[in-house]
Motif scaffolding. Structure first.
Motif, PDB file in Angstrom:
ATOM      1  N   ASP A  53     -13.298  11.416  23.716  1.00 41.12           N
ATOM      2  CA  ASP A  53     -14.389  12.187  23.117  1.00 41.12           C
ATOM      3  C   ASP A  53     -15.734  11.480  23.275  1.00 41.12           C
ATOM      4  O   ASP A  53     -16.767  12.128  23.453  1.00 41.12           O
ATOM      5  CB  ASP A  53     -14.115  12.409  21.623  1.00 41.12           C
ATOM      6  N   SER A  54     -15.695  10.159  23.242  1.00 38.65           N
ATOM      7  CA  SER A  54     -16.936   9.387  23.287  1.00 38.65           C
ATOM      8  C   SER A  54     -17.643   9.459  24.642  1.00 38.65           C
ATOM      9  O   SER A  54     -18.817   9.104  24.735  1.00 38.65           O
ATOM     10  CB  SER A  54     -16.652   7.927  22.934  1.00 38.65           C
ATOM     11  N   GLU A  71     -22.615   0.848  23.615  1.00 39.97           N
ATOM     12  CA  GLU A  71     -21.208   0.848  23.210  1.00 39.97           C
ATOM     13  C   GLU A  71     -20.245   1.112  24.358  1.00 39.97           C
ATOM     14  O   GLU A  71     -19.033   1.040  24.180  1.00 39.97           O
ATOM     15  CB  GLU A  71     -20.958   1.857  22.087  1.00 39.97           C
ATOM     16  N   ASP A  72     -20.763   1.409  25.538  1.00 37.57           N
ATOM     17  CA  ASP A  72     -19.914   1.542  26.720  1.00 37.57           C
ATOM     18  C   ASP A  72     -19.616   0.185  27.360  1.00 37.57           C
ATOM     19  O   ASP A  72     -18.818   0.103  28.295  1.00 37.57           O
ATOM     20  CB  ASP A  72     -20.576   2.449  27.761  1.00 37.57           C
TER      21      ASP A  72
END
Length: 116
Positions: free
Chosen positions: A61-62, A88-89
């Motif tokens: 989902d992210s 955040e990746d």
């Protein structure tokens, strides 16, 4: 002997793009499934995206709407186009290849760092 090798990681600013590539060699037929996973420091490895030999895809989902997975069955290669990258990746990205009744193989990983 099957080998899985990733390439394409690196350092990019937030909002930028990167393309990861993965090639599985040492097998005469197409892998049933190829996918990308990632592991950030202190976190468990998680699935990012995957694709079957029939073209079915799944995404975390992210990353939906930002990442696209593509594959070439004849060459047993898979790529991950990553757009609109976020801090955040940041993680080590691993390629996984599955062949029914033969096994599962992982690449060595490639570092993706997104600076904010």
């Amino acid at each position: 002997q099957v080998q899985v090798v990733e390439s394409g990681g690196g350092l990019v600013q937030a909002g930028g793009s990167l393309r990861l590539s993965c090639a599985a060699s040492g097998i005469a037929s197409s892998m049933n499934y190829m996918g990308w996973y990632r592991q950030a420091p202190g976190k468990q490895r998680e699935s990012v995206a995957g694709i079957t030999s029939g073209g079915g895809t799944n995404y975390a989902d992210s990353v939906k709407g930002r990442f696209t997975i593509l594959r070439d069955n004849a060459r047993n290669t898979v790529s991950l186009q990553m757009n609109s990258l976020k801090s955040e990746d940041t993680a080590v990205y691993y390629c996984k290849a599955d062949k029914y009744r033969l096994g599962t193989w992982w690449g060595q990983g490639t570092q993706v760092t997104v600076s904010s």
